[in-house]
Design an enzyme around this catalytic site. Structure first.
Site, PDB file in Angstrom:
ATOM      1  N   ASN A   1       0.843  -1.182   0.000  1.00 51.25           N
ATOM      2  CA  ASN A   1       0.000   0.000   0.000  1.00 51.25           C
ATOM      3  C   ASN A   1       0.885   1.241   0.000  1.00 51.25           C
ATOM      4  O   ASN A   1       2.110   1.134  -0.052  1.00 51.25           O
ATOM      5  CB  ASN A   1      -0.933  -0.010   1.220  1.00 51.25           C
ATOM      6  CG  ASN A   1      -0.170  -0.193   2.512  1.00 51.25           C
ATOM      7  OD1 ASN A   1       0.564   0.696   2.947  1.00 51.25           O
ATOM      8  ND2 ASN A   1      -0.315  -1.363   3.128  1.00 51.25           N
TER       9      ASN A   1
ATOM     10  N   LYS B   1     -14.348   0.522  14.191  1.00 51.73           N
ATOM     11  CA  LYS B   1     -13.045  -0.122  14.404  1.00 51.73           C
ATOM     12  C   LYS B   1     -12.627  -0.008  15.868  1.00 51.73           C
ATOM     13  O   LYS B   1     -12.061  -0.948  16.438  1.00 51.73           O
ATOM     14  CB  LYS B   1     -12.007   0.529  13.496  1.00 51.73           C
ATOM     15  CG  LYS B   1     -10.645  -0.129  13.490  1.00 51.73           C
ATOM     16  CD  LYS B   1      -9.744   0.514  12.441  1.00 51.73           C
ATOM     17  CE  LYS B   1      -8.397  -0.176  12.365  1.00 51.73           C
ATOM     18  NZ  LYS B   1      -7.523   0.436  11.308  1.00 51.73           N
TER      19      LYS B   1
END
Length: 415
Positions: free
Chosen positions: A221, A350
């Site tokens: 990424n 999250k």
């Protein structure tokens, strides 16, 4: 809520070297801000710098004589460039052109500034500023690497519109950020017994993990590691014992810091590295971008092209934050949520799922908050909702605000 403030620069002597680039005009603001912080600032200008800004301007702001000529000795009892070198707690070159960087790398001393640099025994910081193509030239990069290997510290240039009309990396970092870096540097020197995180072990993950397809291809990424590195710098400045677990990053981890650096590659590597220090960890900050999936099979040799399509089967990696959330005891956990929309919703979810104490949300699609930048725009949440909403600012400043909050939470005292 109060804040932990880094020590002022009172009593510190800074020799500021200004070289010949258009960014020299920012040296006026930089000088003023350093003086306001309590520093005694002595300016040395190159001949080229005087084409962009006058000695009188810097003299008025610094309240000190400005130097530019090696042979213009006004005090027969001393040699100016030696006295300046001896008196400095820090030498700062801002802006630093490709020319002065080359001189420093190769020991050339042909003017007041370069001669003083050869005599300096204090720490040296360099803030480059130049055209993006110059900054990326192999000769310049090689010279920077030479200086970095000698312990010279760099304040990386920012990205944006340059005076030459190009857009890219090469713009002198803003004076406020440079001053913040200097404050952190001196705070680190004085934090061994007085910082708010003294006696605490802080584990920080940084960068992007790499999941191998074969020896030449991988899944990763865009994480640069800069936010994690900023957190490591500030945590050390606050007195913590720091373990920095870094995957693939755009640059080397901070070399000037007294911290433990563990380099890893894959998500599994990072999981094993984090769990090895988990039991005696006080604060875990998961700033790394960990791959969610990895190839089910990876080849030991390069996969050759065959056919019009290729199918790659992926399987989930171990969710480090969630796994440790289930095992959490005394540890204070901080997660990051890099999103491209609905950041608040995803971050709050999250936070709960992974049993974090704080979650830092940022929308990486917003200019200034994406991967690879020196700035960030974040919102920090706990189980009760929004705690801090931070506008565009340097990643070091974001790190300072976040770690101040963490120090308050674990001590139960507003600092």
């Amino acid at each position: 809520m109060g804040e932990i403030r880094l020590k002022s620069l009172k009593g510190k002597t800074i020799v500021l070297g200004i070289t010949g680039g258009i960014a020299a005009y920012k040296a006026a603001s930089l000088t003023s801000k350093l003086v306001q912080k309590g520093a005694e600032v002595h300016v040395i200008m190159t001949a080229s710098a005087k084409q962009f800004i006058t000695e009188l301007t810097l003299q008025s702001l610094s309240k000190q004589r400005v130097y530019s000529d090696t042979f213009q000795e006004r005090d027969p009892s001393s040699i100016s460039h030696i006295d300046l070198a001896d008196s400095a707690d820090l030498v700062l070159i801002a802006p630093a052109t490709a020319n002065i960087i080359a001189k420093m790398a190769h020991g050339i001393a042909d003017d007041m500034l370069s001669t003083m640099l050869l005599a300096a025994t204090s720490p040296v910081m360099v803030a480059p500023a130049m055209n993006v193509h110059m900054y990326q030239h192999p000769a310049v990069l090689n010279n920077i690497n030479i200086l970095a290997s000698r312990g010279i510290q760099f304040i990386e240039p920012g990205e944006g519109m340059l005076a030459c009309g190009y857009v890219g990396k090469g713009r002198l970092e803003e004076p406020e950020t440079i001053v913040s870096c200097i404050e952190i540097f001196f705070a680190m020197q004085n934090s061994a017994a007085s910082g708010p995180l003294v006696g605490k072990k802080v584990v920080i993950t940084a960068g992007g993990t790499v999941e191998r397809i074969d020896p030449v291809r991988y899944i990763s990424n865009d994480s640069s590691g800069k936010m994690g590195f900023a957190l490591a710098r500030v945590a050390r400045a606050m007195g913590a014992e720091v373990v920095l677990i870094a995957a693939r990053t755009d640059e080397a981890p901070p070399q000037e810091l007294d911290l433990q650096v563990v380099r890893v590659q894959s998500a599994q590597d990072m999981y094993e590295a984090v769990t090895s220090v988990w039991d005696d960890c006080d604060i875990l900050i998961s700033a790394a971008a960990v791959s969610d999936y990895r190839p089910k099979q990876s080849s030991d040799v390069k996969i050759k092209k065959s056919g019009e399509t290729m199918t790659l089967e992926l399987i989930k990696t171990t969710d480090i934050l969630e796994t440790l959330g289930k095992a959490k005891q005394k540890q204070f956990k901080i997660g990051f949520a890099a999103e491209t929309g609905n950041a608040e919703v995803y971050a709050k979810d999250k936070l709960v799922r992974k049993n974090c104490d704080l979650i830092v949300a940022n929308d990486v699609s917003v200019a200034g908050a994406g991967f690879g930048t020196d700035t960030n725009i974040v919102s920090i949440y706990d189980v009760n909702g929004l705690v801090l909403d931070l506008p565009l600012q340097s990643k070091d400043e974001v790190a300072r605000r976040l770690l101040t909050l963490a120090a308050e939470r674990i001590s139960g005292v507003t600092l």
